[in-house]
Enzyme design. Structure first.
Site, PDB file in Angstrom:
ATOM      1  N   GLU A 220     -19.981   5.631  57.288  1.00 39.96           N
ATOM      2  CA  GLU A 220     -20.910   6.364  58.131  1.00 39.96           C
ATOM      3  C   GLU A 220     -22.083   5.499  58.585  1.00 39.96           C
ATOM      4  O   GLU A 220     -22.531   4.611  57.870  1.00 39.96           O
ATOM      5  CB  GLU A 220     -21.409   7.599  57.376  1.00 39.96           C
TER       6      GLU A 220
ATOM      7  N   CYS B 140     -29.197   3.372  60.543  1.00 37.91           N
ATOM      8  CA  CYS B 140     -28.888   3.113  59.142  1.00 37.91           C
ATOM      9  C   CYS B 140     -27.396   2.794  59.067  1.00 37.91           C
ATOM     10  O   CYS B 140     -26.567   3.612  59.462  1.00 37.91           O
ATOM     11  CB  CYS B 140     -29.231   4.383  58.351  1.00 37.91           C
TER      12      CYS B 140
ATOM     13  N   CYS C 292     -18.883   1.908  46.998  1.00 33.70           N
ATOM     14  CA  CYS C 292     -19.799   0.984  46.315  1.00 33.70           C
ATOM     15  C   CYS C 292     -19.302   0.833  44.889  1.00 33.70           C
ATOM     16  O   CYS C 292     -18.854   1.799  44.283  1.00 33.70           O
ATOM     17  CB  CYS C 292     -21.229   1.549  46.323  1.00 33.70           C
TER      18      CYS C 292
ATOM     19  N   CYS D  95     -24.553   4.138  40.885  1.00 39.78           N
ATOM     20  CA  CYS D  95     -25.859   4.682  40.487  1.00 39.78           C
ATOM     21  C   CYS D  95     -25.705   6.191  40.256  1.00 39.78           C
ATOM     22  O   CYS D  95     -24.965   6.865  40.972  1.00 39.78           O
ATOM     23  CB  CYS D  95     -26.907   4.409  41.561  1.00 39.78           C
TER      24      CYS D  95
ATOM     25  N   CYS E   9     -26.194   8.885  43.351  1.00 38.28           N
ATOM     26  CA  CYS E   9     -25.771   8.494  44.705  1.00 38.28           C
ATOM     27  C   CYS E   9     -24.359   8.964  45.034  1.00 38.28           C
ATOM     28  O   CYS E   9     -23.421   8.690  44.273  1.00 38.28           O
ATOM     29  CB  CYS E   9     -25.867   6.973  44.831  1.00 38.28           C
TER      30      CYS E   9
ATOM     31  N   CYS F  88     -30.423  10.098  53.135  1.00 40.29           N
ATOM     32  CA  CYS F  88     -30.235   9.031  52.167  1.00 40.29           C
ATOM     33  C   CYS F  88     -29.362   9.474  51.004  1.00 40.29           C
ATOM     34  O   CYS F  88     -29.636  10.491  50.375  1.00 40.29           O
ATOM     35  CB  CYS F  88     -31.581   8.711  51.536  1.00 40.29           C
TER      36      CYS F  88
HETATM   37  N1  SAH Z   1     -26.957  -0.099  47.870  1.00 46.67           N
HETATM   38  C1  SAH Z   1     -28.230  -0.262  48.437  1.00 46.67           C
HETATM   39  C2  SAH Z   1     -28.360   0.325  49.818  1.00 46.67           C
HETATM   40  C3  SAH Z   1     -27.740   1.678  50.069  1.00 46.67           C
HETATM   41  S1  SAH Z   1     -28.484   3.051  49.311  1.00 46.67           S
HETATM   42  C4  SAH Z   1     -29.308   0.287  47.501  1.00 46.67           C
HETATM   43  O1  SAH Z   1     -28.973   0.936  46.529  1.00 46.67           O
HETATM   44  O2  SAH Z   1     -30.467   0.002  47.748  1.00 46.67           O
HETATM   45  C5  SAH Z   1     -29.993   3.287  50.219  1.00 46.67           C
HETATM   46  C6  SAH Z   1     -31.075   4.036  49.468  1.00 46.67           C
HETATM   47  O3  SAH Z   1     -30.703   5.413  49.255  1.00 46.67           O
HETATM   48  C7  SAH Z   1     -31.325   3.467  48.087  1.00 46.67           C
HETATM   49  O4  SAH Z   1     -32.697   3.348  47.824  1.00 46.67           O
HETATM   50  C8  SAH Z   1     -30.713   4.511  47.204  1.00 46.67           C
HETATM   51  O5  SAH Z   1     -31.226   4.470  45.913  1.00 46.67           O
HETATM   52  C9  SAH Z   1     -31.039   5.768  47.939  1.00 46.67           C
HETATM   53  N2  SAH Z   1     -30.267   6.936  47.488  1.00 46.67           N
HETATM   54  C10 SAH Z   1     -29.040   6.944  46.943  1.00 46.67           C
HETATM   55  N3  SAH Z   1     -28.661   8.205  46.649  1.00 46.67           N
HETATM   56  C11 SAH Z   1     -29.670   9.016  47.025  1.00 46.67           C
HETATM   57  C12 SAH Z   1     -29.860  10.432  47.014  1.00 46.67           C
HETATM   58  N4  SAH Z   1     -28.918  11.242  46.579  1.00 46.67           N
HETATM   59  N5  SAH Z   1     -31.019  10.918  47.490  1.00 46.67           N
HETATM   60  C13 SAH Z   1     -31.962  10.092  47.989  1.00 46.67           C
HETATM   61  N6  SAH Z   1     -31.825   8.764  48.053  1.00 46.67           N
HETATM   62  C14 SAH Z   1     -30.704   8.215  47.569  1.00 46.67           C
HETATM   63 FE1  SF4 Z   2     -24.345   1.673  45.564  1.00 40.49          FE
HETATM   64 FE2  SF4 Z   2     -25.470   4.044  45.952  1.00 40.49          FE
HETATM   65 FE3  SF4 Z   2     -26.316   2.481  43.959  1.00 40.49          FE
HETATM   66 FE4  SF4 Z   2     -26.860   1.797  46.508  1.00 40.49          FE
HETATM   67  S1  SF4 Z   2     -27.597   3.614  45.419  1.00 40.49           S
HETATM   68  S2  SF4 Z   2     -26.076   0.447  44.862  1.00 40.49           S
HETATM   69  S3  SF4 Z   2     -24.976   2.544  47.518  1.00 40.49           S
HETATM   70  S4  SF4 Z   2     -24.254   3.391  44.139  1.00 40.49           S
END
Ligand code: SAH
Ligand code: SF4
Length: 365
Positions: free
Chosen positions: A94, A107, A114, A118, A121, A347
């Site tokens: 996306e 974005c 990934c 995390c 996420c 996000c």
């Molecule tokens: N992998 C990279 C970039 C993609 S995620 C990273 O982790 O930085 C982009 C941003 O979205 C990151 O700061 C991530 O922590 C945040 N993010 C992930 N899941 C989220 C959620 N459910 N709600 C709000 N932000 C989120």
């Molecule tokens: Fe991967 Fe989501 Fe963690 Fe970013 S926040 S490193 S996209 S698992």
């Protein structure tokens, strides 16, 4: 003989010049074609009217300009637009365009899924399939520019920008684990003959892949955002499992090394506010301690829920209190306005459609 045509979309200035040299063509021809592709959004060699007919024909036979295929296009009430892009038979990623009066931010995704998992996420929960290619990465910007400029005028009735002025790698995937493909795509974004974006307007976001940060600083420094989410290793180990490999001390040192080459004199720390997990005033005070070690600004992100998650968004009150602790310490902290929620474009909600190779979803079931 291979019949595979070369996809010119992913070739940066150096690569396309080398490609044309191998075809016996002069560098200025390569530059012309580069501008046709990226500045004018050309897909068809026949439209490149200032290129000799013979060369156009040859390019038609030997090359293509091929971006991911759009299989979904939705617009939220606030103007946020999300595209679902098919990158192969099994995977779709996306990209999201967020219009504001003074800028238009795209974005983009760097991987199908990934590997990092995390806790909060949606992309992480989906598992991982593969790295995107450079053509698939730049193809998101190429497509967005084409589709946005198709709709004239340049501004929507609400006065929002309709072209991409900023790119953030905050879509699906961890960009620092795909630098081989990221760097040529970044070079195209910065190239005056392609998109001509300034280094400050292109932001790579990482969950803290220390060697990747060092490599990006050396090869193509752009603005950097680091996903912090916790001020101590014990909590960060839980939220961002990569912290076990690169704990805070190493991460903060890497941030300071990055700043020696960065186009901005601060790192943006992203911090997702999770109710009862990382949103207390004591935790905000601990963040102030981190800010003493690295010049930074904070970007607080209210958690965006997705199906199956146990986390909750911090209350507006808690969000405000958290920001105030940082602000009273003289720090810059902005709370990200949530956009595009109704179309799951906020996000961390991007999940695309990926064929998980990690069997993560299966193991969880
Ligand atoms: N992998 C990279 C970039 C993609 S995620 C990273 O982790 O930085 C982009 C941003 O979205 C990151 O700061 C991530 O922590 C945040 N993010 C992930 N899941 C989220 C959620 N459910 N709600 C709000 N932000 C989120
Ligand atoms: Fe991967 Fe989501 Fe963690 Fe970013 S926040 S490193 S996209 S698992």
């Amino acid at each position: 003989m291979s019949t595979t045509k070369t996809n010119l979309l992913g070739l940066d200035s150096q690569a396309i010049t080398a490609h044309f040299a191998a075809m016996g063509e002069k560098p200025f021809r390569a530059r012309q074609v580069l501008a046709w592709i990226h500045q004018r959004g050309a897909q068809d060699f026949a439209t490149m009217t200032d290129i000799a007919k013979g060369l156009r024909q040859r390019l038609e036979e030997e090359a293509v300009i091929e971006a991911p295929r759009i299989v979904g296009d939705s617009v939220s009430q606030d103007g946020t637009r999300k595209w679902l892009l098919k990158v192969d038979g099994k995977n779709a990623v996306e990209a999201v365009f967020i219009p504001e009066p003074s800028r238009g931010t795209l974005c983009v995704s760097s991987q199908a899924g990934c590997t990092l998992d995390c806790a909060f996420c949606a992309t992480g929960k989906q598992g991982f399939n593969r790295n995107l290619t450079r053509a698939e990465i730049i193809g998101q910007l190429w497509l967005a520019e084409r589709l946005l400029t198709e709709a004239t005028p340049k501004r929507s009735p609400a006065g929002q920008a309709r072209h991409v002025s900023n790119v953030v790698f905050m879509g699906m995937g961890e960009p620092m684990l795909n630098l081989e493909e990221m760097i040529p795509a970044l070079r195209l974004m910065l190239d005056d003959r392609a998109y001509g974006l300034s280094r400050r307007r292109v932001t790579v976001s990482t969950s803290g892949v220390v060697p990747g940060m060092d490599r990006l600083a050396a090869e193509c420094p752009v603005a950097l955002a680091v996903s912090l989410h916790a001020a101590d290793d014990r909590l960060r180990d839980q939220l961002v499992p990569l912290n076990r490999k690169y704990p805070l001390k190493q991460l903060l040192a890497a941030c300071n090394r990055y700043l020696e080459r960065a186009p901005r004199d601060f790192i943006t720390f992203e911090y997702v506010l999770l109710e009862g997990v990382n949103d207390s005033e004591a935790q905000a005070k601990a963040l102030c301690g981190i800010a003493k070690q690295v010049p930074c600004k904070f970007n607080l992100i209210p958690f965006n829920p997705f199906r199956g998650t146990e986390f909750r968004r911090s209350s507006p009150d808690a969000q405000r209190r958290f920001a105030e602790v940082l602000q009273h310490a003289g720090l810059i902290a902005t709370t990200r306005r949530t956009r595009g929620e109704a179309i799951d474009a906020a996000c961390g909600q991007l999940a695309g459609r990926i064929a998980d190779r990690t069997r993560r979803a299966e193991l969880r079931a």
